[in-house]
Design an enzyme around this catalytic site. Structure first.
Site, short mmCIF file in Angstrom:
data_model
loop_
_atom_site.label_atom_id
_atom_site.label_comp_id
_atom_site.label_asym_id
_atom_site.label_seq_id
_atom_site.Cartn_x
_atom_site.Cartn_y
_atom_site.Cartn_z
N ASP A 30 0.83 -1.22 0.00
CA ASP A 30 0.00 0.00 0.00
C ASP A 30 0.86 1.26 0.00
OD1 ASP A 30 -2.29 1.44 -0.03
OD2 ASP A 30 -2.87 1.01 2.03
N ASN A 78 -10.33 -3.91 -6.36
CA ASN A 78 -9.53 -2.94 -7.13
C ASN A 78 -10.11 -2.66 -8.53
OD1 ASN A 78 -6.30 -3.91 -5.73
ND2 ASN A 78 -7.63 -2.21 -5.17
#
Ligand code: FPP
Length: 252
Positions: A30, A78
């Protein structure tokens, strides 16, 4: 020597107890977008830097003798990102799978995919199939790429398959135990992660390995994934070695 407030990498590595390293390290990659924004670069540059960093982390883990690395590369959620970013991520995946293939093979990496990679675009499926096939005989380090991965979906798929076995009369509900469930997951046969690293200052699981992380040690850090280098990883491993794992017991 101190660099970025950390003792130098070599010093940290020397401090590690090689006999008490995690067998399985999981990472949530991330902070790529923020890394790029901080530099006035497009988000895609951050993902590229993130992919480069994954290569370095895998190399370091292989050197240390860590047996499994699982990296969250693309979640089932995503797809909600702008189309252009999804396309860039897929293009990056294809590029890296081809570009890194020889190096992965040289390093003894056995690449595996967890998730539903069969739903990726055709060129990504093709590149992945080639990389899986080419590296399947390697055993120095197993790298699981979580691609189109969702922890809840993994459990739903396992439950459906278990249900089908029961319906076909091959399994009794009372026979199902934790080992049975484990054997129906994408990670069947792979030990649960010992350590999960989540960078970029986020404190959530994001639907990652919901079953497998039950007794995993978590390490959250504000460092953005593309900046999470060898020294940070060595420091994370030292922190892991300071933890006392009790698995619900008392260790008396
Ligand atoms: C999260 O950062 C990262 C991702 C959704 C993608 C991670 C993928 C890679 C590092 C590339 C994978 C490619 C290969 C070849 C394995 P973010 O975009 O959410 O960052 P932000 O929170 O700072 O915006």
């Amino acid at each position: 020597m101190v660099k970025d407030g950390l003792p130098e990498e070599e010093t940290l590595i020397r401090m590690l107890d090689r006999k008490r390293l995690p067998v399985h390290l999981a990472v949530i990659m991330d902070g790529n977008g923020r890394w790029a924004e901080k530099r006035g670069l497009p988000r895609a540059a951050g993902h590229r830097a993130g992919a480069e960093n994954l290569r370095e982390v895998v190399r370091f883990c292989a050197e240390l003798g860590i047996k499994y690395v699982t990296a969250y590369a693309f979640s089932t959620e995503n797809w909600k990102r702008p189309r252009a970013e999804v396309d860039q991520l897929m293009a990056l995946l294809v590029e890296y799978l081809y570009k890194e293939l020889d190096e992965m093979d040289r390093q003894g990496v056995c690449l595996r995919a967890i998730g539903s990679p069969n739903e990726l675009p055709p060129d990504a499926r093709q590149a992945l199939a080639a990389a899986l096939e080419c590296t399947r005989g390697n055993s120095r380090i197993i790298v699981n790429l979580a691609l189109n991965y969702g922890g809840r979906r993994e459990l739903v798929e396992a439950i459906r398959r278990l249900g089908a076995e029961i319906k076909a009369g091959r399994l009794e509900p009372g026979e199902i135990d934790e080992d049975t469930v484990q054997s129906y997951l994408y990670t069947a046969g792979i030990p649960d992660p010992d350590l999960l690293i989540r960078p970029a200052g986020e404190y959530r699981l994001s639907n990652f390995m919901l079953w497998q992380l039950a007794y995993t040690e978590f390490l959250m850090t504000p460092v953005l994934w593309p900046d999470f280098g060898r020294a940070h990883l060595a420091q994370a491993l030292l922190e892991f070695q300071r933890r006392e794992r009790r698995y619900g017991g008392l260790n008396v």
